[in-house]
Motif scaffolding. Structure first.
Motif, short mmCIF file in Angstrom:
data_model
loop_
_atom_site.label_atom_id
_atom_site.label_comp_id
_atom_site.label_asym_id
_atom_site.label_seq_id
_atom_site.Cartn_x
_atom_site.Cartn_y
_atom_site.Cartn_z
N SER A 160 0.81 -1.22 0.00
CA SER A 160 0.00 0.00 0.00
C SER A 160 0.84 1.27 0.00
O SER A 160 0.31 2.37 -0.10
N ASP A 161 2.18 1.12 0.14
CA ASP A 161 3.05 2.30 0.13
C ASP A 161 3.26 2.76 -1.31
O ASP A 161 4.07 2.21 -2.05
N ASP A 162 2.52 3.76 -1.74
CA ASP A 162 2.54 4.20 -3.13
C ASP A 162 3.92 4.71 -3.53
O ASP A 162 4.57 5.46 -2.79
N ASN A 163 4.35 4.28 -4.72
CA ASN A 163 5.60 4.75 -5.33
C ASN A 163 6.84 4.45 -4.49
O ASN A 163 7.86 5.11 -4.63
N LYS A 164 6.76 3.48 -3.61
CA LYS A 164 7.91 3.11 -2.82
C LYS A 164 8.31 1.67 -3.12
O LYS A 164 7.45 0.80 -3.28
N HIS A 165 9.62 1.46 -3.20
CA HIS A 165 10.09 0.09 -3.37
C HIS A 165 9.97 -0.63 -2.04
O HIS A 165 10.04 -0.03 -0.96
N ILE A 166 9.81 -1.95 -2.12
CA ILE A 166 9.62 -2.75 -0.90
C ILE A 166 10.79 -2.60 0.06
O ILE A 166 10.63 -2.67 1.28
N SER A 167 12.00 -2.37 -0.47
CA SER A 167 13.17 -2.22 0.39
C SER A 167 13.13 -0.94 1.22
O SER A 167 13.89 -0.80 2.17
N GLU A 168 12.22 -0.02 0.87
CA GLU A 168 12.06 1.21 1.65
C GLU A 168 11.08 1.03 2.80
O GLU A 168 10.91 1.94 3.62
N SER A 169 10.44 -0.11 2.88
CA SER A 169 9.50 -0.36 3.95
C SER A 169 10.21 -0.38 5.30
O SER A 169 11.34 -0.85 5.43
N LEU A 170 9.53 0.11 6.32
CA LEU A 170 10.09 0.09 7.67
C LEU A 170 10.31 -1.33 8.17
O LEU A 170 11.09 -1.56 9.09
N HIS A 171 9.62 -2.29 7.56
CA HIS A 171 9.71 -3.68 8.00
C HIS A 171 10.75 -4.50 7.24
O HIS A 171 10.90 -5.69 7.53
#
Length: 280
Positions: free
Chosen positions: A59-70
């Motif tokens: 659901s994080d728009d325009n963000k790569h998965i590696s930018e997730s806090l998790h």
């Protein structure tokens, strides 16, 4: 077996999805335990597909998965390894077994030593130099020697990963080296057997990297330097994985060879932090 997925029709959408995730994760854990950690079982795959559809990190728009806090974390495998070369794929309930060569890119000898995998840890930590992360496997195993005696050991396969721009959930991986050490507290007999078993794998101690790695393991873990085996890859094997699901508890990935892996976040320990200091 028909898998009944959770349904909460009387809840608002956000609460409904949160409840659905929680129930699906518990169902997945139960099914993995029931089916010996196998992610190929149809019931397991059905729940994984359901979780993929409600992946909160998507659901994080325009963000790569590696930018997730998790994305960063210290993970432990819930699923059983299914990469090619397993010696006992039909032995339900047994620890997965592979040859040492298969587990070390055919570096450590003897290649045909049978190893039983006990646990697999996967620390992922942001590196200070850019957008790369450590992507290391810490594998506790038992080495079955030709003399019929077992050697407890730890293998650390060192790598790093980084965002693959082709897809927002795809991560590229490169493996750069590995280390094999006996378990801390080995007896004199086990130390002697270790030296005899790995006489052909003794690395060139004139190598700076080899001497440094051996010194760190000796300093942090008290392991005799001559018992540390280490290699660095001249040509780094590369691949990628797609993140199907990621939250504060679980990460589910599908590799470029279609292997699906389920890992659970855990708390760091002193020994795991030591490994991360060495490889990070």
């Amino acid at each position: 077996m028909q898998v009944q997925l959770p349904s909460f029709p009387d809840l608002d959408n956000e609460t409904f999805v949160a409840k659905q995730r929680s129930e699906c994760k518990e169902k997945l854990r139960s099914l993995l335990k029931q089916h010996d950690g196998c992610t190929k079982h149809p019931d397991v795959m059905k729940v994984i597909e359901q979780l993929s559809d409600i992946n909160p990190s998507r659901s994080d728009d325009n963000k790569h998965i590696s930018e997730s806090l998790h994305f960063e974390g210290d993970y432990q495998n819930l699923s059983s390894p299914t990469f090619p070369g397993r010696l006992n794929p039909d032995d339900v309930g047994a620890n997965p077994q592979y040859q040492l060569g298969r587990m070390s890119f055919n570096i450590f000898k003897p290649h045909d030593l049978v190893c039983s995998i006990l646990t697999i840890g996967n620390p992922v930590k942001k590196k200070q130099d850019g957008d790369r992360f450590t992507y290391t496997f810490v594998i506790d195993l038992i080495i079955h020697t030709p003399k019929g005696q077992d050697l407890p050991a730890t293998m650390v396969n060192e790598g790093h990963c980084y965002a693959n721009p082709s897809m927002e959930n795809r991560v590229s991986v490169c493996f750069i080296g590995g280390t094999l050490i006996p378990k801390k507290g080995a007896s004199k007999e086990e130390s002697k057997l270790w030296s005899e078993t790995f006489s052909d794998s003794i690395q060139d101690t004139s190598s700076y990297v080899s001497r440094f790695i051996k010194y760190v393991f000796f300093l942090l873990l008290g392991i005799t330097q001559d018992h540390v085996l280490h290699f660095a890859m001249n040509r780094c094997p590369t691949g990628h994985f797609d993140v199907l699901y990621l939250d504060e508890e679980l990460r589910i990935t599908r590799g470029n060879r279609k292997t699906v892996v389920v890992v659970e976040r855990k708390n760091s320990s002193v020994s795991q932090n030591a490994f991360m200091q060495v490889v990070g």
